[in-house]
Motif scaffolding. Structure first.
Motif, short mmCIF file in Angstrom:
data_model
loop_
_atom_site.label_atom_id
_atom_site.label_comp_id
_atom_site.label_asym_id
_atom_site.label_seq_id
_atom_site.Cartn_x
_atom_site.Cartn_y
_atom_site.Cartn_z
N ILE A 27 0.85 -1.19 0.00
CA ILE A 27 0.00 0.00 0.00
C ILE A 27 0.89 1.24 0.00
O ILE A 27 1.90 1.29 0.71
N PRO A 28 0.55 2.26 -0.80
CA PRO A 28 1.36 3.49 -0.81
C PRO A 28 1.48 4.09 0.59
O PRO A 28 0.53 4.11 1.36
N GLU A 29 2.67 4.58 0.89
CA GLU A 29 2.94 5.11 2.23
C GLU A 29 2.27 6.47 2.44
O GLU A 29 2.14 7.26 1.51
N LYS A 30 1.88 6.69 3.67
CA LYS A 30 1.45 8.01 4.11
C LYS A 30 2.35 8.41 5.27
O LYS A 30 2.34 7.77 6.32
N GLU A 31 3.13 9.43 5.08
CA GLU A 31 4.19 9.77 6.03
C GLU A 31 3.63 10.31 7.34
O GLU A 31 2.66 11.09 7.36
N ILE A 32 4.23 9.86 8.45
CA ILE A 32 3.97 10.44 9.76
C ILE A 32 5.33 10.70 10.42
O ILE A 32 6.32 10.05 10.07
N PRO A 33 5.42 11.63 11.37
CA PRO A 33 6.70 11.91 12.03
C PRO A 33 7.17 10.69 12.82
O PRO A 33 6.40 10.07 13.56
N LEU A 34 8.45 10.34 12.65
CA LEU A 34 9.02 9.18 13.33
C LEU A 34 10.44 9.50 13.78
O LEU A 34 11.14 10.28 13.13
N PRO A 35 10.89 8.87 14.89
CA PRO A 35 12.30 8.99 15.26
C PRO A 35 13.17 8.22 14.27
O PRO A 35 12.68 7.40 13.50
N GLU A 36 14.48 8.48 14.31
CA GLU A 36 15.38 7.86 13.34
C GLU A 36 15.52 6.37 13.58
O GLU A 36 15.48 5.57 12.65
N LYS A 37 15.69 5.96 14.85
CA LYS A 37 15.83 4.54 15.19
C LYS A 37 14.78 4.17 16.21
O LYS A 37 14.69 4.81 17.27
N PHE A 38 14.01 3.13 15.90
CA PHE A 38 12.94 2.78 16.84
C PHE A 38 12.50 1.33 16.68
O PHE A 38 12.60 0.74 15.60
N PHE A 39 12.03 0.76 17.78
CA PHE A 39 11.31 -0.50 17.77
C PHE A 39 9.82 -0.19 17.76
O PHE A 39 9.39 0.88 18.23
N PHE A 40 9.03 -1.11 17.23
CA PHE A 40 7.63 -0.81 16.94
C PHE A 40 6.70 -1.88 17.48
O PHE A 40 6.99 -3.08 17.41
N PHE A 41 5.58 -1.44 18.06
CA PHE A 41 4.49 -2.34 18.45
C PHE A 41 3.21 -1.85 17.80
O PHE A 41 2.94 -0.64 17.76
N VAL A 64 5.50 3.14 8.61
CA VAL A 64 6.19 2.80 9.86
C VAL A 64 6.91 1.46 9.76
O VAL A 64 8.08 1.34 10.15
N TYR A 65 6.23 0.45 9.22
CA TYR A 65 6.85 -0.87 9.09
C TYR A 65 8.18 -0.80 8.34
O TYR A 65 9.15 -1.47 8.69
N ARG A 66 8.22 -0.02 7.29
CA ARG A 66 9.41 0.04 6.44
C ARG A 66 10.62 0.63 7.16
O ARG A 66 11.77 0.42 6.75
N ARG A 67 10.38 1.37 8.25
CA ARG A 67 11.46 2.11 8.90
C ARG A 67 11.81 1.59 10.29
O ARG A 67 12.79 2.05 10.89
N ALA A 68 11.05 0.66 10.81
CA ALA A 68 11.29 0.16 12.16
C ALA A 68 12.53 -0.74 12.20
O ALA A 68 12.84 -1.44 11.24
N GLU A 69 13.20 -0.72 13.34
CA GLU A 69 14.31 -1.65 13.57
C GLU A 69 13.79 -3.08 13.64
O GLU A 69 14.38 -4.01 13.11
N ALA A 70 12.65 -3.23 14.30
CA ALA A 70 12.00 -4.54 14.41
C ALA A 70 10.61 -4.34 14.99
O ALA A 70 10.32 -3.32 15.62
#
Length: 359
Positions: free
Chosen positions: A172-186, A257-263
């Protein structure tokens, strides 16, 4: 053959795992089956008709109220009825019936009030009556099948396992939201069964040696004592600047978010299936998940399996992924291959075979 499907819950503003599962199964069966007729039963008339494929289906609202399922007796008749939760009419037995069992989390999570204990007992009783009455049961994981046998005394031969598919979020095309540079995700609703407090405790331990990392928690908060305890811990450990709550994410935002998470960190206590595990694998990020319930069979050797009750174990998994590039690469490769084994097309073909046998 006429197949009746109880599409409930449906038409929620922010559908959770149950609503997503039953809608995708319904949609998938209509995509692969153009021969049979379908009656889609819903509780109340939705704001708009479901976006389902084909022309071999009709929508029939039964009407609200506590005993709304009893109206099936007077509704257009089907040959086989598929109930997407273990709740059937108390005073009417369909000609043939299949129940889909997702999980029985209410049984394993302690009820601390008299009202909670009463609801737990009533839910169990309704499930017991319905499961005993059904002609066949479909469990969405082997863990759920085992629970159905153990908790309700259903013979194993009366239960089939159909593993779900998942939505390819990163297509699905991304919709940008503000995110930190390095992060784990739930990703998931922020309540007890999702183990948020232990995830936060694990991150607090991990972050001491990796201050550059953040934790992003996506999901609707279930307001109450548990959520308050999570916020209190964050304040006590002065982690407000390193833990970010982003509420419910739509698919485009989730793709981003998924594309940028550490895990993905998903060590929940109990899941009937656990879609975020496969979504993350398909998106190409490592997964940390629970060594219990269905998650160990969904993740297999393509995820880092941890004890969900042990924050230190979760923190060590975070540390391993952050400090070992080779492990991260291996998990990504295995995760991609693992995700390819699951699809809604395959699940719905198996469901149709079961319906044919029951009818």
């Amino acid at each position: 053959m006429k197949i009746g499907i109880l599409l409930h819950p449906y038409d929620e503003d922010k559908p959770a795992g149950l609503a997503r599962t039953i809608f995708e199964l319904t949609k998938g069966m209509l995509e692969v089956d153009t021969e049979n007729e379908y009656i889609i039963f819903v509780k109340n008339k939705p704001r708009k008709d479901p976006e389902l494929p084909g022309k071999n289906w009709m929508l029939h609202p039964l009407g609200g109220g506590r005993f709304w399922l009893e109206r099936l007796r007077r509704a257009p008749r089907a040959d086989v009825y598929v109930f997407n939760t273990p709740v059937m009419p108390l005073f009417w037995r369909p000609p043939k019936s299949i129940i889909i069992a997702l999980d029985f989390a209410y049984w394993y999570l302690a009820a601390h009030t008299i009202v909670g204990q009463y609801r737990r007992f009533v839910t169990y009783l309704i499930h017991w009556i319905s499961l005993k009455k059904a002609d066949h049961i479909v469990a969405i994981s082997n863990a759920t099948k085992e629970d159905t046998v153990k908790l309700f005394g259903i013979p194993a031969e009366n239960i089939s396992v159909v593993l779900c598919g998942f939505k390819k979020i990163c297509a699905i095309p991304e919709k940008e939201i503000p995110l930190p540079e390095k992060f784990f995700f739930f990703a998931g609703i922020l309540k007890l069964r999702k183990n948020i407090l232990n995830i936060v405790k694990a991150f607090a331990e991990f972050q001491k040696s990796h201050p550059e990392y953040h934790l992003v928690l996506a999901g609707n908060p279930a307001r109450g004592a548990y959520y308050d305890s999570v916020l209190r811990f964050i304040r006590e450990k002065h982690l407000e600047s390193h833990i970010r709550f982003v509420s419910h994410l739509h698919d485009g935002e989730l793709s981003h978010v998924y594309r940028r998470a550490e895990a993905l960190v998903f060590p929940t206590f109990i899941e009937g299936f656990g879609y975020p595990v496969l979504e993350a694998m398909d998106c190409g990020i490592p997964v940390i998940t629970s060594n219990q319930s269905s998650l160990k069979e969904i993740g297999g050797d393509a995820a880092v399996l941890v004890n969900p009750h042990d924050p230190h174990d979760i923190a060590e998994a975070m540390r391993s992924i952050a400090e070992t590039p080779g492990l991260r690469d291996t998990l990504i490769k295995k995760g991609k291959a693992r995700a390819e084994q699951f699809s809604w097309h395959k699940a719905c073909r198996e469901m149709l075979d079961i319906i044919q046998k029951v009818s």
